[in-house]
Design a protein around this motif. Structure first.
Motif, PDB file in Angstrom:
ATOM      1  N   SER A 420      23.191  76.484  36.052  1.00 49.14           N
ATOM      2  CA  SER A 420      24.636  76.700  36.738  1.00 49.14           C
ATOM      3  C   SER A 420      24.406  76.583  38.204  1.00 49.14           C
ATOM      4  O   SER A 420      25.387  75.778  38.792  1.00 49.14           O
ATOM      5  CB  SER A 420      25.142  78.005  36.482  1.00 49.14           C
ATOM      6  OG  SER A 420      25.531  77.937  34.775  1.00 49.14           O
ATOM      7  N   TYR A 421      23.361  77.068  38.671  1.00 49.29           N
ATOM      8  CA  TYR A 421      23.282  76.938  40.279  1.00 49.29           C
ATOM      9  C   TYR A 421      22.980  75.412  40.522  1.00 49.29           C
ATOM     10  O   TYR A 421      23.407  75.161  41.651  1.00 49.29           O
ATOM     11  CB  TYR A 421      22.144  77.963  40.671  1.00 49.29           C
ATOM     12  CG  TYR A 421      22.568  79.275  40.378  1.00 49.29           C
ATOM     13  CD1 TYR A 421      23.443  80.022  41.444  1.00 49.29           C
ATOM     14  CD2 TYR A 421      22.362  80.268  39.458  1.00 49.29           C
ATOM     15  CE1 TYR A 421      24.003  81.440  41.428  1.00 49.29           C
ATOM     16  CE2 TYR A 421      22.786  81.464  39.369  1.00 49.29           C
ATOM     17  CZ  TYR A 421      23.482  82.109  40.131  1.00 49.29           C
ATOM     18  OH  TYR A 421      24.034  83.316  39.928  1.00 49.29           O
ATOM     19  N   GLU A 422      22.020  75.000  39.769  1.00 51.86           N
ATOM     20  CA  GLU A 422      21.624  73.582  39.947  1.00 51.86           C
ATOM     21  C   GLU A 422      22.991  72.660  39.857  1.00 51.86           C
ATOM     22  O   GLU A 422      23.016  71.857  40.607  1.00 51.86           O
ATOM     23  CB  GLU A 422      20.513  73.224  38.935  1.00 51.86           C
ATOM     24  CG  GLU A 422      19.544  73.851  39.268  1.00 51.86           C
ATOM     25  CD  GLU A 422      19.098  75.033  38.444  1.00 51.86           C
ATOM     26  OE1 GLU A 422      18.185  75.595  38.524  1.00 51.86           O
ATOM     27  OE2 GLU A 422      20.183  75.664  38.003  1.00 51.86           O
ATOM     28  N   ILE A 427      26.942  69.221  42.767  1.00 54.76           N
ATOM     29  CA  ILE A 427      28.444  68.938  43.275  1.00 54.76           C
ATOM     30  C   ILE A 427      28.444  68.824  44.856  1.00 54.76           C
ATOM     31  O   ILE A 427      29.076  68.169  45.369  1.00 54.76           O
ATOM     32  CB  ILE A 427      29.341  69.973  42.753  1.00 54.76           C
ATOM     33  CG1 ILE A 427      29.435  69.786  41.244  1.00 54.76           C
ATOM     34  CG2 ILE A 427      30.580  69.850  43.406  1.00 54.76           C
ATOM     35  CD1 ILE A 427      30.342  70.690  40.439  1.00 54.76           C
ATOM     36  N   VAL A 428      27.766  69.762  45.518  1.00 52.43           N
ATOM     37  CA  VAL A 428      27.562  70.077  46.921  1.00 52.43           C
ATOM     38  C   VAL A 428      26.925  68.616  47.478  1.00 52.43           C
ATOM     39  O   VAL A 428      27.516  68.033  48.527  1.00 52.43           O
ATOM     40  CB  VAL A 428      27.034  71.180  47.324  1.00 52.43           C
ATOM     41  CG1 VAL A 428      26.620  71.052  49.016  1.00 52.43           C
ATOM     42  CG2 VAL A 428      27.740  72.448  47.036  1.00 52.43           C
ATOM     43  N   ILE A 429      26.010  68.211  46.752  1.00 49.02           N
ATOM     44  CA  ILE A 429      25.151  67.087  47.167  1.00 49.02           C
ATOM     45  C   ILE A 429      26.231  65.764  47.103  1.00 49.02           C
ATOM     46  O   ILE A 429      26.259  64.922  48.088  1.00 49.02           O
ATOM     47  CB  ILE A 429      23.997  66.842  46.570  1.00 49.02           C
ATOM     48  CG1 ILE A 429      22.990  68.111  46.927  1.00 49.02           C
ATOM     49  CG2 ILE A 429      23.203  65.463  46.590  1.00 49.02           C
ATOM     50  CD1 ILE A 429      21.549  67.883  46.092  1.00 49.02           C
ATOM     51  N   PHE A 430      26.879  65.939  45.871  1.00 49.15           N
ATOM     52  CA  PHE A 430      27.631  64.406  45.709  1.00 49.15           C
ATOM     53  C   PHE A 430      28.737  64.452  46.520  1.00 49.15           C
ATOM     54  O   PHE A 430      29.168  63.586  47.177  1.00 49.15           O
ATOM     55  CB  PHE A 430      28.174  64.711  44.270  1.00 49.15           C
ATOM     56  CG  PHE A 430      29.244  63.782  43.880  1.00 49.15           C
ATOM     57  CD1 PHE A 430      28.877  62.471  43.789  1.00 49.15           C
ATOM     58  CD2 PHE A 430      30.661  64.239  43.850  1.00 49.15           C
ATOM     59  CE1 PHE A 430      29.711  61.607  43.414  1.00 49.15           C
ATOM     60  CE2 PHE A 430      31.644  62.906  43.380  1.00 49.15           C
ATOM     61  CZ  PHE A 430      31.253  61.774  43.228  1.00 49.15           C
ATOM     62  N   VAL A 431      29.455  65.764  47.102  1.00 53.41           N
ATOM     63  CA  VAL A 431      30.651  65.826  48.014  1.00 53.41           C
ATOM     64  C   VAL A 431      29.938  65.407  49.501  1.00 53.41           C
ATOM     65  O   VAL A 431      30.758  64.454  50.164  1.00 53.41           O
ATOM     66  CB  VAL A 431      31.150  67.162  48.189  1.00 53.41           C
ATOM     67  CG1 VAL A 431      31.865  67.124  49.236  1.00 53.41           C
ATOM     68  CG2 VAL A 431      31.908  67.498  46.892  1.00 53.41           C
TER      69      VAL A 431
END
Length: 477
Positions: A420-422, A427-431
């Motif tokens: 889940s944390y990964e 998502i953060v990296i994608f954003v």
């Protein structure tokens, strides 16, 4: 046949080879090959619905010519309305008949009357909403004398059935695509290279972002009654990135595949989650559909030029119809209604076109306001997505209600689910990647593009394989 399947990975190189090395002599042979490929592509779902596609193509081709040839206004109107009513009739029967029959039966039951509706045991023809709108825009443009009718049936057939856009858009205009199919295409290595990179990036969005987020979003939405507030908020966020990665990924692949054949399709997404208000969001999300409703429904109704009540009426009509276009379920209608409510204050205050330029951030208070407005718009969008994703209106209401009433913001779902944390980190990296690339059409371009492409392919293979593919969300629309 799906873009992310092994079958397509075999199909595309074969068509590409035949197109440039066997059928490359004339425009006619190029178009003929693409039509054959498109019909085969479509028949892989259900060959019986191929006849519906061919009939719809011939109907609009013939009525378009009759409209242009019409010697009287009554004759032109006859052929115009014949095309409109038959097209919408097919769409209504296959997509909406059962919905209306069941809804009417439920209405009668609510007042004490019994009803046993006759339902159709048919599946929804894939892509019917998209190729129907291709034909409608063509006929409408001819009727209003914006374009001339196309007399070459092969060229027109390719415009309607071109396989990259056939089942999930973008919704093309005759003014944009038809002129391209009427001339012979010459191979351009740089354009083809850009197409390959765009296909790869589309697969990144689909396989790595959308399909992975779907696993978490489904787990939360399917068990929302046992989830706490924080988990439910995460579920809405996961779905927001699932549907964006899924649909914009499809659009990227469609545009990339089309570049391989020397054809340019309309851009369908322009980083919508970086919008500063809802009006900007709808200028950036599913652009071909939003502009279609603007040009063929909103403006003919009077747009925003009339009085206050006309503005309100037209705003709600376009959003409700847009919601209903997505599917035969009241949840989509409510989703459209919510977006109309979001949009209305901007329209009434004449601020719906405030954020037309690119985002420029600096280390100042104005930039902080921009970031907060982006976060606020994204939050509103996620709230509306709950209704889009839920099976019923009741489920959506209860989902949102539980976010408020649970009052538990512990890491319940994160602690119970593997990786889940990964996933959140992904998502953060994608954003961040999307933010960095927001001024680009093809993110995998520029310096070290080959290295980025190889890394992207390796990531795609790590997250999924062509033998274990998931259907695109918008195929059901």
């Amino acid at each position: 046949m799906f873009f992310n399947s092994l079958a397509f990975a075999v199909f595309l190189p074969i068509v590409f080879f035949l197109y440039w090395f066997v059928f490359n002599k004339t425009k006619s042979t190029q178009n003929a090959l693409l039509i054959i490929a498109s019909y085969y592509f479509y028949s892989c779902w259900d060959w019986r619905f191929l006849f519906l596609l061919v009939f719809s193509t011939f109907l609009d081709y013939y009525t378009g010519i009759q409209i242009e040839k019409g010697k009287s206004e009554n004759s032109r109107k006859f052929w115009f309305w014949l095309s409109i009513l038959v097209n919408l009739g097919f769409l209504g029967i296959f997509k909406y008949y059962n919905f209306f029959a069941v809804s009417f039966s439920q209405l009668l039951s609510s007042v004490g009357l019994k009803a046993s509706p006759i339902l159709l045991e048919v599946i929804l023809p894939v892509g019917i909403s998209f190729y129907t709108f291709h034909g409608l825009s063509y006929v409408i443009d001819i009727y209003y004398k914006r374009i001339k009718a196309e007399y070459n049936f092969v060229d027109y057939s390719l415009f309607v059935s071109y396989f990259p856009l056939l089942v999930a858009g973008p919704i093309e205009r005759a003014t944009h695509l038809l002129p391209q199919v009427k001339v012979k295409r010459e191979f351009n290595f740089q354009t083809a290279k850009e197409g390959v990179y765009q296909i790869i990036w589309g697969l990144v969005k689909k396989v790595i972002i959308a399909d992975t987020c779907a696993t978490y979003a489904n787990a939360i939405f399917d068990n929302y009654t046992s989830m706490n507030s924080f988990s439910l908020i995460l579920g809405a966020i996961y779905f927001a990135f699932q549907i964006y990665g899924d649909f914009s990924g499809y659009s990227d692949i469609a545009l990339g595949v089309s570049k391989l054949f020397g054809l340019d399709l309309l851009r369908n997404f322009n980083y919508p989650y970086f919008s500063r208000d809802i009006a900007e969001f709808w200028r950036r999300w599913h652009i071909s559909l939003s502009s279609w409703f603007r040009d063929y429904l909103y403006i003919p109704l009077g747009g925003s030029k009339g009085g206050l009540w006309m503005k309100i009426r037209n705003t709600f009509i376009i959003f409700l119809v847009s919601g209903f276009w997505h599917g035969a379920n009241w949840t989509y209608v409510v989703w459209g209604f919510i977006n109309a409510v979001y949009f209305l204050p901007l329209l009434l205050s004449n601020s719906n076109r405030n954020n037309m330029g690119e985002i420029q951030l600096k280390f100042n208070f104005d930039s902080l306001k921009i970031l907060l407005s982006i976060l606020y718009t994204f939050s509103l969008t996620c709230l509306a997505w709950v209704f889009f994703r839920a099976k019923t209106i009741s489920d959506a209401v209860q989902y949102l209600k539980r976010i408020i009433t649970s009052k538990n913001f512990s890491f319940q779902y994160l602690d119970n689910e593997r990786y889940s944390y990964e996933m959140l980190l992904l998502i953060v990296i994608f954003v961040l990647v999307e933010w960095n690339n927001r001024k680009k059409v093809e993110p995998i371009s520029g310096r070290m593009s080959t290295v980025k492409a190889v890394l992207a392919i390796m990531a795609i293979m790590a997250f999924g394989t062509f033998s274990d593919y998931k259907e695109f969300i918008y195929f059901q629309f």
